[in-house]
Enzyme design. Sequence first.
Site, PDB file in Angstrom:
ATOM      1  N   HIS A 150      -9.537 -27.815 -14.224  1.00  0.00           N
ATOM      2  CA  HIS A 150      -8.824 -28.148 -12.986  1.00  0.00           C
ATOM      3  C   HIS A 150      -7.618 -27.233 -12.812  1.00  0.00           C
ATOM      4  O   HIS A 150      -6.891 -26.945 -13.769  1.00  0.00           O
ATOM      5  CB  HIS A 150      -8.363 -29.617 -13.033  1.00  0.00           C
ATOM      6  CG  HIS A 150      -7.518 -30.014 -11.854  1.00  0.00           C
ATOM      7  ND1 HIS A 150      -6.228 -30.491 -11.991  1.00  0.00           N
ATOM      8  CD2 HIS A 150      -7.767 -29.996 -10.521  1.00  0.00           C
ATOM      9  CE1 HIS A 150      -5.729 -30.762 -10.795  1.00  0.00           C
ATOM     10  NE2 HIS A 150      -6.641 -30.464  -9.883  1.00  0.00           N
ATOM     11  N   SER A 151      -7.417 -26.761 -11.588  1.00  0.00           N
ATOM     12  CA  SER A 151      -6.228 -25.999 -11.220  1.00  0.00           C
ATOM     13  C   SER A 151      -6.019 -24.793 -12.144  1.00  0.00           C
ATOM     14  O   SER A 151      -6.933 -24.001 -12.340  1.00  0.00           O
ATOM     15  CB  SER A 151      -5.021 -26.939 -11.216  1.00  0.00           C
ATOM     16  OG  SER A 151      -3.881 -26.316 -10.697  1.00  0.00           O
ATOM     17  N   MET A 152      -4.845 -24.656 -12.747  1.00  0.00           N
ATOM     18  CA  MET A 152      -4.548 -23.498 -13.588  1.00  0.00           C
ATOM     19  C   MET A 152      -5.390 -23.461 -14.855  1.00  0.00           C
ATOM     20  O   MET A 152      -5.510 -22.411 -15.499  1.00  0.00           O
ATOM     21  CB  MET A 152      -3.051 -23.489 -13.956  1.00  0.00           C
ATOM     22  CG  MET A 152      -2.132 -23.224 -12.782  1.00  0.00           C
ATOM     23  SD  MET A 152      -2.357 -21.600 -12.027  1.00  0.00           S
ATOM     24  CE  MET A 152      -1.629 -20.547 -13.278  1.00  0.00           C
ATOM     25  N   GLN A 177     -12.092 -26.446 -10.602  1.00  0.00           N
ATOM     26  CA  GLN A 177     -11.757 -27.342  -9.491  1.00  0.00           C
ATOM     27  C   GLN A 177     -10.367 -26.977  -8.951  1.00  0.00           C
ATOM     28  O   GLN A 177      -9.379 -27.097  -9.664  1.00  0.00           O
ATOM     29  CB  GLN A 177     -11.758 -28.800  -9.969  1.00  0.00           C
ATOM     30  CG  GLN A 177     -13.082 -29.249 -10.563  1.00  0.00           C
ATOM     31  CD  GLN A 177     -12.962 -30.585 -11.289  1.00  0.00           C
ATOM     32  OE1 GLN A 177     -11.928 -30.902 -11.868  1.00  0.00           O
ATOM     33  NE2 GLN A 177     -14.025 -31.359 -11.280  1.00  0.00           N
ATOM     34  N   THR A 179      -8.864 -24.178  -8.414  1.00  0.00           N
ATOM     35  CA  THR A 179      -8.163 -23.163  -9.210  1.00  0.00           C
ATOM     36  C   THR A 179      -7.763 -21.983  -8.325  1.00  0.00           C
ATOM     37  O   THR A 179      -8.624 -21.410  -7.656  1.00  0.00           O
ATOM     38  CB  THR A 179      -9.061 -22.659 -10.356  1.00  0.00           C
ATOM     39  OG1 THR A 179      -9.321 -23.721 -11.255  1.00  0.00           O
ATOM     40  CG2 THR A 179      -8.399 -21.515 -11.106  1.00  0.00           C
TER      41      THR A 179
END
Length: 898
Positions: A150-152, A177, A179
Amino acid sequence: GVRDVLFVYEENRCSMTYMYEYPEYLKIKLPKKTARRYPAYELYLYGEGNYAEENKHLLLTGIPVLFLPGNAGSYKQVRSLGSIALRKAEDVDFKYHFNFFSVNFNEELVALYGGSLQRQTKFVHECIKVILKLYRDGEFAPTSVAIVAHSMGGLVARALLTLKNFKPELINLLITQATPHNAPVMPLDKYLTDFYTAVNNHWILKAQDLRNLTTLSVAGGFRDYQVRSGLAFLPRLSQHDSALSVVSSAVPRAWASTDHLSIVWCKELILATIRAFFDLIDENTRQITEDPKKRMSVLHHHFVRHPAKIFEENPEAFTELKGAFMWITVKASKWTHSVYNDSDGRYFTFPLASHRKSYSHVYCANSMLDTSSWIYGCMNSNSSMCLEATDLSWRAELLPTTKVVMLKLQDYPSLSHIVIQVPPAVGNKYTLDCEFFREDSRTLQLPVTHLFSFGFSSSKILLNSTGLLYNVQLQHFNQIYQAFKIYVESHCQSLKERKPSVYRLHIPWSHEDSIIVAKVPSFTEISAKLHLAQPQSDSRVPELNIYSSPDCQYEVILKTSLLQVLGQVIRFHAGALPVYVISNILLAYGGQLSTLVSTGQCSDFSRELVRTAKPYKIEPLISVVVLLHGFNWFREMWESLSLPEVDAAVLSSQDAWFPLVSLTLFLFGTGIAYWSGVFFSTSLRLFSSLWFAVFRPTVLPKDNKLITRRSLCGVLSLALVSWTTCGAFAVLIIYLQYLFKVLNSKVCSKTYKAKTPHYFQKQSSMDSTSKATQSLSSSTTIAEAISSLKMHVTILNLFTWIVLLSLPSLVYWLKNLRCNVRLDPDPCRSTAIILVCILEILMNSSTSEVKSSKLLKITAKVPLPLSVAMLAFGRMHLYRVSHFVIFSLLLHVLCCVV
C-alpha cells in the site's frame, strides 16, 4: 479548486470488510543480526481462530504473501486481505491457502522523509529470506513470495530490485495499492527524489530483466486526493507485457473510486485481488504459477475486462450444446425476450447470412449475472440446429446490471448463426436483448467545449433512435486540464418498468473508465476529467458509451466546468504552490531593498508585493528555456554545463504542463503571499500589543552589535544541536528566537514612541533649538526602527515558509526519538547550520547598517533572478527552495558587514 479536490467526488461505494474471528498477529523471530540492525522493524504472520492456533509453531504449508504498509501505515492493515483469503480457502476445503505476512515499519512517515526508504527496502529483503526459510522442509516449498503493498510500500517493493545482492526470482507478483510510482507527492528532501530516480531508472533500463515479475498497480481514482491516480501509473517505458495499471473505478465488480485508506479494506477490490490470487495457483506446484502470460491473463480477467465467467487458462474451442431445449429461429434485426419462472429451456438462433449485407455489428445483453455460458457461434450453414459451437461468452463484458457482447460480423466470416441459450429459470426474472446495427449509425461525435467558454456555452446531441447501444465520441478531449460536466437526460414513450441505463466514460489509452448506473427516465450528471493525458502516439478518442433502454430518447449536453478545471490545476500542481508563494515573497523582499537604496527607508511588504510580483518578468524566460529544451543541441549544451533539468520541461514531457498553468499558479502564489503577509503582520501586532499591555518595557532600544559573545555561543550551541539531533529542530529554535526578537523590537519601538513626547514636555528648561534637534533625532530613530522592523518582518515571513518545508523531517525525528536521538541521514543538517549563522547576525542588524553598504544595489537586484531560478528548478524539488533563500539572505548579511 481546493474544494473540488477535497470534497467534490462520488460517495464511498465500497463495502467494509469484516473478520468473522478475532484477528491475531504472530510475531516472527528474526535473526539476531537483523533484529539488531533494524530494532524498530518487525515481521508478523496474520491469523484468525483455529487457523491462528495451528500456525503458532510456524509449520506452514500455504503460499506466502507479504504485505507492506505505506506512509504511517500499520502492519494490521493486512487483516482485510488475510481474512477474505481465509474464507476463500475454507470454501475450497483448504486445498489451497495463503499465509499472509506483514511488516511493521513503526508507522514511519516515509512520504515526508526519504532517509529511511533504503533501510526499509533492505529490511524487506531480509524478511523475504526469513519467510522462505519457514517453508524449506515442506513438500511444496515456495521459491518466491508475492507482495501486496500500500502507498509508499509499493515503492519499497519496487526498490528491492535495485539492491545489489537481491535475486529478482524471489518475487513473482507485485500488487500495489495507491502507490505514487512516478514521482513523490511532495518532494521535500533530496533522499526522497534520489530514491525515486534510482528506482524508476532501474525499472526502465532493466526492463528486459524484469519480465518474470508481474506488476499490477491499482489507483484510487478521484476520491484519493492524497495520491492522484496519474502518479500511480507505472512508468510507460517499463515492461509493456508484464505491467498493468488500473484505476479502481474501472475494476470489474468494484466500479468504485476509493480514498487513500479505503483502498486497503474496500471489500469489492479485496475480493477481486483474492479471486485473482486463487486463479493464479498452479495445481502441480501448489504455488503461484511461474508462467508470466498466465499471470497477466488472470489480472486482465479480474481487473480489466471480466467476461462474467470463471477464469479458464485454455477454454475449449468448441462446446457441445446439450439439453432437450426448443430451437427457435429469429430473423428480426432487433429482439427482446423476458424470462420469468420458465421451466422450459430454449435456444434462439440468429442466421447471419441475411444480416451481413445490411449490418456491421451484433450486440446482445443479458441481465442474468451468473457465470454460465449463454451465447455461442455456430458454423452449420444448412441447419437451424447446432450441436457444436464456439463459446462466444468469453467475448462478453460484465457491467453493473448486465453482461454484454458486441461482435463485428466481419471478424467472424465462418459463423453462420448466433445462438442464445435460455436455460430454465424457476424463480428468476431476467431479460435478453439482441440487435444488429451499422457502426456508423450508433457512433456520434460531440466536440467538447473550449476551456475558456467557462460553462456558458454547451455542446448537445440528441439520440432519437430506439437502439440499445450508442458511442458518443468526445472530440478534442485529451488534456489533464480539461474538465467537463456531461448531463444525460432520458425520456421514454411509456411508463412501464425498465432496466436501468448504464453510462460508461471510456478512456482508451489508460484503464481509468468510470461507470454510472441511472434509472430510466432520469437526469444524470457525469464528471469528465482525466488522470492521464493522451500520449502523443495515440490517436484514439474518449467515448461516452450509453447502454440504453429500448424506446427511450437520450439527450447529451456537455459544458466546461470552471471549478473542476481549477480542481485539476490544484490536483496536479498543488505541491508546487509553496515555491510560487516563496518566489513572490522573495520578489517583495527585493523590492524593499530597492526602496532602501532609493529612499533610505524600507517600504511596506504588501505595497512592494503589488509592485514587484509581475509574472511577465519571470514566466517568459522559463517558457523560452522549456521551448529550447525541445532541441537536441540546447539539451546537450545544458547538460555540458552540468545544470539540472528544468522542472517545467520534465512536466511538459509528461503532458502535465502548459504556460497558462504556471501563470495561474503564480497568481495563486501572489494571493497567498499577500494574505499570509497580512495575517503575519496582524498576528505580530496583536501579540506585541498583549506583550506591551502585560510587561510595558522601560528600556529604550540600544544599538546592537552584529556579533556578540552571546550570539557566538548561540550559534555554536544550535550547530551542536543540529549535528547531534535534528537540523530541523535547530531551525525551529532559531526561528522562535528570531520571532521573539522581532516581537521585542516592536514592543520597544511602541514604548519609545509613547515616551518621546512626555520626555520633551518634562525638559522645559531646554531652548527651542535643542528641542527641535532632539525631536528630529528622535523622529529619525523611530523611522529607522520602523524601517528595520518592516525588513525583519519580511525576512521572518520568508523564513516561516522555510520552517514549514523542514517540519516533516522534524515530525519524523520526534516520532522516532525513542529509537534514535540523531536523525541520520538528515536532509536539513547543513542547511540548518548555515541558517543559524545567518539569522544570528540578521536579528541584530538594522537598515541603517544595510543602506550604507556598497553591495546593497547588487543585493536588491538578486531576488528577481533567484525567483526565476526557484520556479525553474524548485517545482519538483521543494528542498532546493531553501538554497535560493539562503543565498539571498547571505548577501543581506554581507551588506551588514561590508
